[in-house]
Design a protein around this motif. Structure first.
Motif, PDB file in Angstrom:
ATOM      1  N   MET A   1       9.642  48.944  41.342  1.00 36.82           N
ATOM      2  CA  MET A   1      10.125  49.964  41.964  1.00 36.82           C
ATOM      3  C   MET A   1      10.340  49.585  43.902  1.00 36.82           C
ATOM      4  O   MET A   1      11.151  50.482  44.418  1.00 36.82           O
ATOM      5  N   LYS A   2       9.406  49.606  44.173  1.00 31.40           N
ATOM      6  CA  LYS A   2       9.418  48.978  45.440  1.00 31.40           C
ATOM      7  C   LYS A   2       9.624  48.099  45.860  1.00 31.40           C
ATOM      8  O   LYS A   2      10.415  48.179  46.906  1.00 31.40           O
ATOM      9  N   ASN A   3      10.250  46.782  45.244  1.00 28.95           N
ATOM     10  CA  ASN A   3      10.578  45.998  45.309  1.00 28.95           C
ATOM     11  C   ASN A   3      12.677  46.793  45.384  1.00 28.95           C
ATOM     12  O   ASN A   3      13.378  46.180  46.092  1.00 28.95           O
ATOM     13  N   LYS A   4      13.073  47.594  44.803  1.00 30.94           N
ATOM     14  CA  LYS A   4      14.148  48.384  44.841  1.00 30.94           C
ATOM     15  C   LYS A   4      14.433  49.110  46.187  1.00 30.94           C
ATOM     16  O   LYS A   4      15.715  49.313  46.853  1.00 30.94           O
ATOM     17  N   GLU A   5      13.282  49.558  46.268  1.00 25.73           N
ATOM     18  CA  GLU A   5      13.111  50.030  47.716  1.00 25.73           C
ATOM     19  C   GLU A   5      13.471  48.916  49.341  1.00 25.73           C
ATOM     20  O   GLU A   5      13.843  49.552  49.906  1.00 25.73           O
ATOM     21  N   ASN A   6      12.985  48.196  48.904  1.00 28.69           N
ATOM     22  CA  ASN A   6      12.588  47.013  50.174  1.00 28.69           C
ATOM     23  C   ASN A   6      14.454  46.463  50.083  1.00 28.69           C
ATOM     24  O   ASN A   6      14.938  45.820  51.058  1.00 28.69           O
ATOM     25  N   ILE A   7      15.268  46.329  48.947  1.00 25.57           N
ATOM     26  CA  ILE A   7      16.618  45.799  49.061  1.00 25.57           C
ATOM     27  C   ILE A   7      17.305  47.236  49.613  1.00 25.57           C
ATOM     28  O   ILE A   7      18.510  47.008  50.450  1.00 25.57           O
ATOM     29  N   THR A   8      17.406  48.613  49.281  1.00 25.21           N
ATOM     30  CA  THR A   8      17.558  49.872  49.871  1.00 25.21           C
ATOM     31  C   THR A   8      18.055  49.219  51.716  1.00 25.21           C
ATOM     32  O   THR A   8      18.957  49.290  51.920  1.00 25.21           O
ATOM     33  N   LYS A   9      15.941  49.461  52.118  1.00 23.19           N
ATOM     34  CA  LYS A   9      16.074  48.878  53.670  1.00 23.19           C
ATOM     35  C   LYS A   9      16.587  48.020  53.655  1.00 23.19           C
ATOM     36  O   LYS A   9      17.432  47.898  54.818  1.00 23.19           O
ATOM     37  N   GLY A  10      17.369  46.958  52.729  1.00 29.51           N
ATOM     38  CA  GLY A  10      17.536  45.442  53.166  1.00 29.51           C
ATOM     39  C   GLY A  10      19.251  46.232  54.010  1.00 29.51           C
ATOM     40  O   GLY A  10      19.495  46.154  54.622  1.00 29.51           O
ATOM     41  N   TRP A  11      20.095  46.861  52.712  1.00 22.11           N
ATOM     42  CA  TRP A  11      20.943  47.625  53.261  1.00 22.11           C
ATOM     43  C   TRP A  11      21.183  48.113  54.250  1.00 22.11           C
ATOM     44  O   TRP A  11      22.565  48.204  54.950  1.00 22.11           O
ATOM     45  N   ILE A  12      20.206  48.729  54.686  1.00 22.28           N
ATOM     46  CA  ILE A  12      20.437  49.909  55.952  1.00 22.28           C
ATOM     47  C   ILE A  12      20.256  49.344  56.768  1.00 22.28           C
ATOM     48  O   ILE A  12      20.964  48.897  57.329  1.00 22.28           O
ATOM     49  N   ASN A  13      19.209  48.035  57.119  1.00 25.15           N
ATOM     50  CA  ASN A  13      19.422  47.312  57.810  1.00 25.15           C
ATOM     51  C   ASN A  13      20.415  46.513  58.422  1.00 25.15           C
ATOM     52  O   ASN A  13      21.489  46.243  59.149  1.00 25.15           O
ATOM     53  N   LEU A 236      18.578  41.249  55.738  1.00 26.37           N
ATOM     54  CA  LEU A 236      18.866  40.078  55.023  1.00 26.37           C
ATOM     55  C   LEU A 236      17.952  39.265  54.106  1.00 26.37           C
ATOM     56  O   LEU A 236      18.212  38.883  52.387  1.00 26.37           O
ATOM     57  N   ALA A 237      16.894  39.357  55.078  1.00 29.90           N
ATOM     58  CA  ALA A 237      16.164  39.110  53.840  1.00 29.90           C
ATOM     59  C   ALA A 237      15.098  39.877  52.894  1.00 29.90           C
ATOM     60  O   ALA A 237      14.553  39.414  51.752  1.00 29.90           O
ATOM     61  N   MET A 238      15.466  41.205  52.904  1.00 33.68           N
ATOM     62  CA  MET A 238      15.169  42.251  52.253  1.00 33.68           C
ATOM     63  C   MET A 238      15.791  42.620  51.248  1.00 33.68           C
ATOM     64  O   MET A 238      15.452  42.349  49.681  1.00 33.68           O
ATOM     65  N   GLY A 239      17.537  42.419  51.658  1.00 35.29           N
ATOM     66  CA  GLY A 239      17.608  43.051  50.505  1.00 35.29           C
ATOM     67  C   GLY A 239      18.969  41.885  49.780  1.00 35.29           C
ATOM     68  O   GLY A 239      19.401  41.723  48.761  1.00 35.29           O
ATOM     69  N   GLY A 240      18.443  40.646  50.319  1.00 34.55           N
ATOM     70  CA  GLY A 240      19.798  39.118  49.829  1.00 34.55           C
ATOM     71  C   GLY A 240      20.148  38.737  50.437  1.00 34.55           C
ATOM     72  O   GLY A 240      21.101  39.238  51.019  1.00 34.55           O
ATOM     73  N   ILE A 241      20.874  37.392  50.891  1.00 39.50           N
ATOM     74  CA  ILE A 241      21.220  36.911  52.253  1.00 39.50           C
ATOM     75  C   ILE A 241      22.907  36.824  51.411  1.00 39.50           C
ATOM     76  O   ILE A 241      23.454  37.311  52.337  1.00 39.50           O
ATOM     77  N   ALA A 242      23.096  36.828  50.408  1.00 43.21           N
ATOM     78  CA  ALA A 242      24.712  36.732  49.215  1.00 43.21           C
ATOM     79  C   ALA A 242      24.797  37.784  48.708  1.00 43.21           C
ATOM     80  O   ALA A 242      25.980  38.501  50.123  1.00 43.21           O
ATOM     81  N   SER A 243      23.837  39.461  48.604  1.00 43.80           N
ATOM     82  CA  SER A 243      24.535  39.949  48.650  1.00 43.80           C
ATOM     83  C   SER A 243      24.270  41.130  49.967  1.00 43.80           C
ATOM     84  O   SER A 243      25.453  41.666  50.169  1.00 43.80           O
ATOM     85  N   VAL A 244      23.833  41.213  50.921  1.00 39.40           N
ATOM     86  CA  VAL A 244      23.966  42.064  52.133  1.00 39.40           C
ATOM     87  C   VAL A 244      24.823  41.588  52.994  1.00 39.40           C
ATOM     88  O   VAL A 244      25.707  41.943  53.798  1.00 39.40           O
ATOM     89  N   GLY A 245      25.052  40.064  52.922  1.00 37.26           N
ATOM     90  CA  GLY A 245      25.886  40.079  53.609  1.00 37.26           C
ATOM     91  C   GLY A 245      27.250  39.552  53.422  1.00 37.26           C
ATOM     92  O   GLY A 245      28.425  40.261  54.499  1.00 37.26           O
ATOM     93  N   GLN A 246      27.504  40.643  51.745  1.00 37.34           N
ATOM     94  CA  GLN A 246      29.183  41.221  51.857  1.00 37.34           C
ATOM     95  C   GLN A 246      29.384  42.253  52.838  1.00 37.34           C
ATOM     96  O   GLN A 246      31.161  42.713  52.771  1.00 37.34           O
ATOM     97  N   LEU A 247      28.108  42.856  53.721  1.00 38.94           N
ATOM     98  CA  LEU A 247      29.181  43.846  54.420  1.00 38.94           C
ATOM     99  C   LEU A 247      29.559  43.878  55.732  1.00 38.94           C
ATOM    100  O   LEU A 247      29.900  44.125  56.161  1.00 38.94           O
TER     101      LEU A 247
END
Length: 294
Positions: A1-13, A236-247
């Motif tokens: 759950m915490k990992n999913k929350e970090n990913i969401t925060k990563g996408w927002i950032n 990028l660090a929280m949500g994943g470089i490849a994934s968040v990079g698509q933004l």
């Protein structure tokens, strides 16, 4: 759950970082009309570096250890010096609209370096969405009737490769140092040389420089070079470089939307359709990317 929350925060950032970056190329374009590309590069790094030094001193941040040195040098050479200089040189020969063609390839470059440097392993479907999204941006740019310049195109392509490396390397290091600390230390590392060159290249007369050029320089110094990276590296660090990079696929359209709002420029149906396609590709990329463990 915490990992999913970090990913969401990563996408927002990451989203906030892309919004800030969307004004970078237009601002650079305005600045290099009156300043030399090299001066814009070193001046923006110097201004941001002085602010970064103040932040590190204010929060009493510990110095990076020796194992961080190589990554910080890569970040400094790529996003502090390389990308700003290459784009400034390119924008003397091509328009901001033409540069959209190459910005469309930046998320793909970031994802590739995320695999090479960040150890990420997205699923095959991720690459499909990433390539389709890049082609949508490139196709839209060409539909607007961009003009070609071989030298400008080579410079922009080099800028994209250098920037993708800097994004991935900085995001990897952000997992240990923190997002804002990485860009601040990279800027401070570059500061002595950048400051000396800035003073050397400073225009002999500043009274002839118009307000728009000063605003352009201020924007790329404070927002593009510092504040945007604070959000971007954390994302990028929280949500994943490849994934968040698509933004980054959305970056050209934020710029066009801003122009439509401020300058009352018309929004074409093609722009709306392409933007919708980009959003779907970004959503697909997020679904099939595998961020590194947080």
């Amino acid at each position: 759950m915490k990992n999913k929350e970090n990913i969401t925060k990563g996408w927002i950032n990451g989203f906030l970082g892309v919004v800030i970056f969307s004004g970078s190329l237009p601002a650079t374009r305005v600045a290099v009309l009156e300043f030399s590309p090299l001066f814009v590069t070193v001046a923006r790094a110097s201004i941001a570096g002085l602010l970064a030094f103040a932040l590190l001193w204010l929060f009493k941040e510990k110095r990076p250890v020796r194992s961080h040195a190589a990554s910080l040098i890569v970040v400094a050479l790529s996003v502090v010096v390389g990308f700003p200089l290459l784009t400034a040189l390119a924008l003397q020969q091509v328009s901001s609209a033409h540069s959209i063609v190459f910005l469309g390839l930046l998320p793909l470059a970031t994802a590739v370096f995320g695999v090479l440097r960040g150890g990420e392993r997205p699923r095959p479907a991720f690459w499909l969405f990433s390539i389709i999204g890049s082609m949508l941006v490139v196709g839209f740019a060409f539909s607007q009737g961009v003009s070609a310049s071989i030298n400008g195109d080579i410079l922009m392509l080099a800028a994209v490769i250098v920037c993708g490396l800097g994004y991935a390397e900085g995001a990897k290091l952000s997992r240990e140092l923190g997002g804002w600390q990485v860009i601040c230390w990279a800027l401070v590392l570059s500061l002595p040389l950048m400051l000396v060159i800035s003073i050397w290249l400073m225009p002999s007369s500043l009274t002839d420089i118009t307000l728009p050029a000063w605003i352009g320089l201020a924007y790329v110094s404070v927002f593009s070079m510092l504040i945007g990276f604070i959000f971007w590296y954390r994302g990028l660090a929280m949500g994943g470089i490849a994934s968040v990079g698509q933004l980054q696929l959305l970056q050209p359209f934020f710029g066009l939307a801003l122009a439509a709002y401020l300058l009352r420029e018309p929004v074409s149906p093609l722009m709306l359709v392409t933007t919708l396609g980009i959003i779907l590709c970004v959503a697909g990329s997020r679904r099939y990317a595998k961020p590194s463990a947080q």
